[in-house]
Each structure stands twice: as C-alpha cells, then as structure tokens.
Motif scaffolding. Structure first.
Motif, PDB file in Angstrom:
ATOM      1  N   GLN A 190       1.283  -0.989  -0.319  1.00  0.00           N
ATOM      2  CA  GLN A 190      -0.121  -0.133   0.059  1.00  0.00           C
ATOM      3  C   GLN A 190       0.772   1.039   0.010  1.00  0.00           C
ATOM      4  OE1 GLN A 190      -2.407  -0.117   3.180  1.00  0.00           O
ATOM      5  NE2 GLN A 190      -3.490  -2.267   2.584  1.00  0.00           N
ATOM      6  N   GLY A 191       0.469   2.062   0.163  1.00  0.00           N
ATOM      7  CA  GLY A 191       0.926   3.778  -0.133  1.00  0.00           C
ATOM      8  C   GLY A 191       1.671   4.216  -1.228  1.00  0.00           C
ATOM      9  N   SER A 192       2.833   5.210  -0.843  1.00  0.00           N
ATOM     10  CA  SER A 192       3.691   5.266  -1.944  1.00  0.00           C
ATOM     11  C   SER A 192       4.990   4.128  -2.587  1.00  0.00           C
ATOM     12  CB  SER A 192       4.449   6.425  -1.200  1.00  0.00           C
ATOM     13  OG  SER A 192       5.727   6.233  -0.506  1.00  0.00           O
ATOM     14  N   HIS A 193       4.814   3.245  -1.478  1.00  0.00           N
ATOM     15  CA  HIS A 193       5.837   2.046  -2.179  1.00  0.00           C
ATOM     16  C   HIS A 193       4.868   1.093  -3.262  1.00  0.00           C
ATOM     17  CE1 HIS A 193       7.427   3.098   2.276  1.00  0.00           C
ATOM     18  NE2 HIS A 193       8.093   2.697   2.006  1.00  0.00           N
ATOM     19  N   ARG A 194       3.869   1.670  -3.026  1.00  0.00           N
ATOM     20  CA  ARG A 194       3.091   0.566  -4.438  1.00  0.00           C
ATOM     21  C   ARG A 194       3.268   1.075  -5.156  1.00  0.00           C
ATOM     22  NH1 ARG A 194      -1.454  -2.953  -4.331  1.00  0.00           N
ATOM     23  NH2 ARG A 194      -2.400  -2.837  -6.186  1.00  0.00           N
ATOM     24  N   GLN A 195       3.184   2.289  -5.578  1.00  0.00           N
ATOM     25  CA  GLN A 195       3.347   3.121  -6.870  1.00  0.00           C
ATOM     26  C   GLN A 195       4.863   2.931  -7.166  1.00  0.00           C
ATOM     27  OE1 GLN A 195       2.504   6.835  -7.066  1.00  0.00           O
ATOM     28  NE2 GLN A 195       3.232   7.382  -9.396  1.00  0.00           N
ATOM     29  N   ARG A 196       6.336   1.886  -6.599  1.00  0.00           N
ATOM     30  CA  ARG A 196       7.508   2.568  -6.380  1.00  0.00           C
ATOM     31  C   ARG A 196       7.803   0.995  -7.190  1.00  0.00           C
ATOM     32  NH1 ARG A 196      10.042   3.770  -1.402  1.00  0.00           N
ATOM     33  NH2 ARG A 196      11.445   2.656  -3.074  1.00  0.00           N
ATOM     34  N   LEU A 197       7.271   0.147  -6.339  1.00  0.00           N
ATOM     35  CA  LEU A 197       7.028  -1.376  -6.836  1.00  0.00           C
ATOM     36  C   LEU A 197       6.730  -1.810  -8.552  1.00  0.00           C
ATOM     37  CD1 LEU A 197       7.663  -4.423  -6.195  1.00  0.00           C
ATOM     38  CD2 LEU A 197       5.780  -4.629  -5.706  1.00  0.00           C
ATOM     39  N   LEU A 198       5.591  -0.853  -9.206  1.00  0.00           N
ATOM     40  CA  LEU A 198       5.049  -0.937  -9.528  1.00  0.00           C
ATOM     41  C   LEU A 198       5.731  -0.255 -11.094  1.00  0.00           C
ATOM     42  CD1 LEU A 198       0.771  -0.980  -8.639  1.00  0.00           C
ATOM     43  CD2 LEU A 198       2.800  -2.835  -9.359  1.00  0.00           C
ATOM     44  N   GLU A 199       6.132   0.985 -10.822  1.00  0.00           N
ATOM     45  CA  GLU A 199       6.981   1.169 -11.892  1.00  0.00           C
ATOM     46  C   GLU A 199       8.440   0.387 -11.518  1.00  0.00           C
ATOM     47  OE1 GLU A 199       7.168   5.514  -9.962  1.00  0.00           O
ATOM     48  OE2 GLU A 199       5.729   6.072 -10.503  1.00  0.00           O
ATOM     49  N   LEU A 200       8.706   0.039 -11.182  1.00  0.00           N
ATOM     50  CA  LEU A 200       9.945  -0.430 -11.187  1.00  0.00           C
ATOM     51  C   LEU A 200       9.473  -1.686 -12.227  1.00  0.00           C
ATOM     52  CD1 LEU A 200      13.047  -0.963 -10.415  1.00  0.00           C
ATOM     53  CD2 LEU A 200      12.171  -2.750  -8.569  1.00  0.00           C
ATOM     54  N   ILE A 201       8.709  -2.346 -12.299  1.00  0.00           N
ATOM     55  CA  ILE A 201       8.242  -3.969 -13.157  1.00  0.00           C
ATOM     56  C   ILE A 201       8.247  -3.344 -14.035  1.00  0.00           C
ATOM     57  CG2 ILE A 201       6.086  -5.737 -12.975  1.00  0.00           C
ATOM     58  CD1 ILE A 201       6.398  -5.557  -9.860  1.00  0.00           C
ATOM     59  N   SER A 202       7.107  -2.002 -14.143  1.00  0.00           N
ATOM     60  CA  SER A 202       6.782  -1.569 -16.009  1.00  0.00           C
ATOM     61  C   SER A 202       8.280  -1.027 -16.859  1.00  0.00           C
ATOM     62  CB  SER A 202       6.236  -0.296 -15.436  1.00  0.00           C
ATOM     63  OG  SER A 202       5.309  -0.622 -14.987  1.00  0.00           O
TER      64      SER A 202
END
Length: 503
Positions: A352-364
């Motif tokens: 959750q939170g900003s960490h979720r966005q960072r993780l999905l960006e890294l995978i993308s």
C-alpha cells in the motif's frame, strides 16, 4: 477445644476424616488454595506426609488433615523429610522471583520416561529465612525445577492430576522436559497447566523454555514440533509484556534459527500469532526488523512468505515500511525466482501507499527483461491483470519494438497476449503490423506466435477496431502458406470467420 481437635484428628473414624477450614484440603481444590499445603508435603512410599508440625493422614476421600500434636516419632519423620527435601519445619511460603527455575508438571507414572525419577517436594515457593529457615540458592532452585505427578493408581486419579489435583513431585531433567512437551499426552498436560494463567507457573515454565540444549533454546525446538507448538501457543497466551519481550528476543537473536522457525509449518503459526498479539506493542518493531533482515530467504519459501503476507494483512503502512522497502530493493531477484515470483505477486496485491507505486513502476520499467524470463513473465502479467491504466500503458509502451521477438518465445508470447487483452491493445497490434509481411508470416507460423495472431484477430474484431482489417490484409497473401504447420490455426480462424464473442 484444642484437645478435642487433636483427638478427632489422631483417631479418625473409618467413614470420613473430620474436616475443618484450617486442616482439610480437597485434592480437587484450586492451586491458589494449596499455598500452605503444597510447600509442606512430600511423597514417601506412595503416601503424602506433612513436614510441618503435626501429622497428615489421607483417608478414602483423598483429604489431608493436620494436627497440632508433635510426638517424638512424628519429629523423626519430619527430620527425615527435611533431610530428603531440604525444607525446614518452620519454613513459610513466599512468592518467587519473576523467573524462578522450577516447574510443577503432571504426568502418568506408567510412562517409561519417568521410571527413574527421584521424588521431591513440589517446589512452588522458596523457603524464607524467617525463624531460622534459609533461602534456596539459585543452584538449588535449578536442581529442584520441574516436578511431575506419578499417579500409579487408577485412570480417574490420573485424570484428576491432569485437571489440577495435588501432585507428588519428581524432578525433570532438561531432556525429559522436552520429551514431555513433544508427546501428545505430555503436551496436553502442560497446556492444562498453562490454562490456569497462573503468573508463577507461567514464569517457571518459561524459564525452562528459555534454557539451551546444545546451544539452541528449547523454545525453538518445541516451536517446530507437532505437539510442542501447542504448549508454546498456550505459553504465549499466558505471558505478560516483559515475558513476551524475552520470547521475541530469544527466537530472533539468531537469524538462521528465526528463518527455520518462519519456514516451519508449526513455527510460522506461532510467529503469526505473535504478530497479531503484538500489533499495538512496541515489540512489533523488533519482530518486523527481524523479518526484514530475513526477507529474501522467507520470500523464497512458500511457508515463510505466508508470515510476511500475514504482516501485510494485520499491520499498517508504517509498521510494514521496512518490508515494503525490502520488496522494492529485491524485486528483480524475486521476480526471476520460481518461488519468489509467486511471493512477489502476493506482495503486489497487499502493498500500500507510495511504496506500491514505486514497486509497480520498477516492474514496468523492466518489463522487457522480465517478459522473457520463465518466472518474471508472471509478474508482468500480474501487473497487467490489475487493470491500472497508468501501468498498463507503461508496460505496453516499454515493450514497443519487442512484440515480434516476444511472440516467438514461450514466455514472452503470454505477455503479448495479455497486452492484447488490455486497454493498451492498439500499441501491441500496431507494433506487429509495423513489421514486414514476411515477419508477420513468421509469427503466424510459429508454435507460440500463432496464438498471438489469433488473439490479435479476435480482440480487434470484438472491439470493431480498424486494425482488424489491416491484419487481414497483411495475412491475405500468405493464406496458402498458412495451411501447413502451426499456421493452419490462423488459416482456419480466418476461413471460418473470426468470432465476435471471443477475445
């Protein structure tokens, strides 16, 4: 009155021993009511004797009676008892320290485990130095720690012992204590003792659990046993905050031991229980810090990953921050591992939170690399399955120029098909059409690529997209060639008419 009382105790009738509040205690009475009697009893030849002033007798009703008399014969018995047990006749029970070294256990004497035990007084309380009595030394406390009931009479009496009757004691050595906890009957006995939530008994049992066996804390041994973990669970329920802190420190002080506990089916249950119990305690930071230090090996294990997943379910974003950071830093390592990719996909659902966005960006950003990996392609598909338009667009855009090559690969073709079923479908179709006619034919005749072309034809037809006609025009010159090999799947689809209800 005193003479009548002595007479009634000294000469009991055959029917029943006279009972009074100060002299008779029931075998089924609670532990709290035994404060005076337990500290002054010993087992000799299967009978209970008093080492206080006076004598004790046990009638058919299993009652204890104490008299105020003191004959020379009785004095000799008291002296023998004192010599055997180390208790003085005027000793008075006092509360023990927080973590005494003794335990009162209960077990059936017919079990071979206790066939060679020496009997001693059940050690609930230490002797005080009032009236000439001396305090027990720490060494004596350790030697007297642990007693077990040796009931060799009837099954009913054995059951009474389990349910809290007054037991007669036998010393349990360290190995014997483990043997008691790891068998079904012994485990149930210790659980029943802990159910009383008696602080002193809890302290005594905890002290034994924290002892080491060949350098390994006994509690770590029991936590991974099919019967021992039940005892540990009851112990956790009975402990106060200070005792829970000691348990957490013990199981986390060695990283390898903590990993083994977390990856064990029984040990993981207890760690998850502690996570839930300590959710609002400062100790949760200590526990999550240990999980953070062991994050990678736990994510690689199916059972260990459930412990981390449990944290994500029960703890808030702030408490899980370290775990989130570890998942981001180890993302690519986890994604390309057979078990790690499964754990990472579960993590994606819960972060959750900003960490979720960072993780999905890294995978993308690493979609091209991951799409070609036997495990990593599942992580890319997972992000696409979230149907987040932002990250779907980023993945499809990052794969631009690679769709043809990915379509010819087993793993990459799955990602391409997933992209064709997403909202960014046009990006994938346009990239396929941008290749030459011969390259598109190569994809249509490939064992994996033919499925990509079929999916492209179906999704464009279903959405009435103009790209459908462009695909047909590109494949039309090669229909005869497509009749053979894997291309016949594409030929049959076109010849029979592309359905509009499939994608």
């Amino acid at each position: 009155m005193e003479k009548e009382k002595e007479k009634s105790v000294a000469k009991p009738n055959n029917s029943e021993t006279p009972k009074s509040p100060n002299s008779v205690f029931s075998m089924d009475s609670s532990i709290e009511s035994l404060t005076f009697s337990v500290g002054n009893l010993s087992l000799k030849n299967g009978k209970i004797h008093s080492i206080c002033k006076g004598t004790s007798s046990m009638d058919n009703g299993s009652s204890l009676a104490f008299s105020g008399g003191n004959t020379s014969k009785k004095t000799q018995e008291v002296g023998a008892d004192i010599q055997e047990t180390g208790w003085l006749e005027n000793s008075k029970p006092v509360p023990t320290p927080l973590y005494p070294q003794r335990i009162w256990g209960v077990e059936n004497a017919r079990r071979p485990l206790f066939s060679d035990l020496q009997l001693s007084v059940p050690a609930f309380y230490q002797s005080n130095n009032w009236g000439g009595a001396r305090n027990s030394t720490p060494q004596e406390s350790r030697e007297n720690f642990g007693t077990v009931c040796q009931d060799s009479t009837t099954g009913r009496q054995n059951q009474e012992s389990v349910n809290g009757a007054v037991p007669s004691g036998g010393k349990i050595e360290r190995n014997d204590f483990i043997s008691l906890a790891v068998n079904e009957n012994g485990s149930k006995i210790l659980q029943n003792i802990l159910k009383s939530r008696d602080p002193e008994l809890t302290s005594q049992i905890l002290e034994r659990f924290l002892a080491s066996l060949h350098g390994v804390p006994i509690i770590c041994v029991l936590m991974t046993n099919e019967w021992g973990w039940h005892v540990c669970s009851k112990l956790i329920d009975s402990c106060n905050d200070q005792q829970l802190a000691i348990i957490v420190e013990t199981i986390t002080m060695c990283q390898d031991l903590f990993i083994n506990l977390s990856n064990n089916i029984y040990g993981s249950k207890l760690i998850k229980k502690m996570i839930k119990l300590l959710k609002r305690s400062p100790l949760i930071h200590w526990l999550t810090l240990s999980l953070y230090a062991c994050f990678y090996p736990l994510m690689m294990d199916r059972i260990g990953s459930y412990v981390l997943s449990y944290c994500l379910d029960y703890l808030d974003v702030r408490q899980n921050a370290l775990l989130y950071e570890s998942a981001i830093s180890l993302c690519l390592h986890l994604a390309t591992h057979e078990n790690g990719c499964i754990s990472l996909n579960n993590f994606i659902d819960k972060i959750q939170g900003s960490h979720r966005q960072r993780l999905l960006e890294l995978i993308s950003k690493n979609a091209v690399f991951l799409s070609q990996d036997p495990s990593g392609n599942h992580v890319v598909q997972k992000v696409l399955a979230l149907e987040n338009p932002i990250f779907t667009e980023r993945i499809c855009s990052s794969l631009r120029g690679h769709y043809k090559r990915l379509s010819l690969q087993k793993w990459g073709s799955h990602v391409v098909e997933k992209c064709l079923r997403s909202t960014a479908m046009e990006c994938a179709v346009e990239d396929l059409l941008s290749s030459s006619s011969n390259q598109l034919l190569q994809v249509a005749r490939d064992q994996f690529g033919n499925y990509v072309i079929q999916s492209a034809l179906k999704v464009t037809k279903k959405t009435n997209n103009p790209l459908h006609l462009e695909l047909l025009r590109s494949l039309q010159p090669h229909l005869e060639t497509l009749r053979k090999g894997f291309g016949r799947n594409v030929f049959n689809l076109i010849a029979n008419g592309v359905p509009t209800d499939e994608a």
